[in-house]
Motif scaffolding. Structure first.
Motif: not given
Length: 215
Positions: A53-55, A81-90, A133-136, A213-214
């Motif tokens: 959320x913060x980034x 944060x973005x409704x249906x606009x984002x994506x998470x890769x599992x 934007x973010x990698x886990x 942070x990169x």
């Protein structure tokens, strides 16, 4: 190996401070406890959600996703944060885990935000368009060092890396522990600490969570 380097009472206290969450997430926690399946748990899940959320993350990639518990926290952040606009890769090796994750995420109303990959996680990340934007990361610990060049290539400048198990049940503190997993964690941690590309810190919750942070 314990899932947490913290005393049990302190870990329970941190978990209890997490705001109420959907029943499906609680059911996933109960399932993990019953089956001894490793998940990041409520306190780390809340932290992942908060960082996303913060980034303002729109594109998130998970290296190792289990049955979708961490995916759910990230997807909730995107949804809010973005409704249906984002994506998470599992990403997982096992088709049955992927299918189980689909069921949980569908029950949470988050399925449309998730892209599923079955296979080796670093190869799956490498095959994607960059600019995440973010990698886990929660892959096999001996593979942490070799994953870093791909992560650096695929994460945008100013993006955030979160890596689980950096304290590894405190084995990283034991000079006699020289197994491949422990050695891999130590090497990866040093690569991050010594690199001019990264600014990071290990948060000592659960089993140690790296937040970097990169530059």
């Amino acid at each position: 190996m314990s899932d947490s380097v913290l005393p049990a009472l302190l870990q329970s206290y941190l978990d209890e401070l997490v705001p109420d969450r959907p029943a499906e997430l609680r059911a996933m926690e109960a399932l993990a406890a019953a089956e001894g399946f490793p998940i990041i748990g409520p306190a780390c899940g809340q932290l992942c959600y908060l960082v996303a959320r913060m980034v303002g993350a729109r594109r998130i990639f998970e290296l190792g996703s289990g049955f979708g518990y961490s995916t759910a926290w990230f997807a909730r952040a995107l949804k809010e944060t973005h409704g249906d606009a984002g994506e998470v890769h599992h990403t997982v090796w096992e088709q049955d885990l992927s299918e189980q994750a689909r069921r949980h995420l569908a029950a949470l109303g988050l399925l449309d935000l998730v892209r599923f990959h079955v296979g080796e996680a670093v190869a799956a990340l490498s095959a994607q368009a960059g600019g995440f934007d973010l990698i886990f990361s929660d892959i096999d610990k001996e593979d942490y060092p070799a994953s870093l060049p791909v992560i650096e290539r695929q994460l945008r400048p100013g993006g955030v890396l979160i890596v689980d198990n950096l304290l590894w049940g405190n084995r990283v503190l034991d000079p006699a522990a020289d197994d491949p997993a422990t050695a891999g964690i130590r090497r990866f941690t040093r690569l991050i600490a010594d690199s001019p590309q990264w600014t990071g810190s290990i948060l000592p919750i659960r089993d140690g969570l790296l937040l970097a942070l990169k530059r």
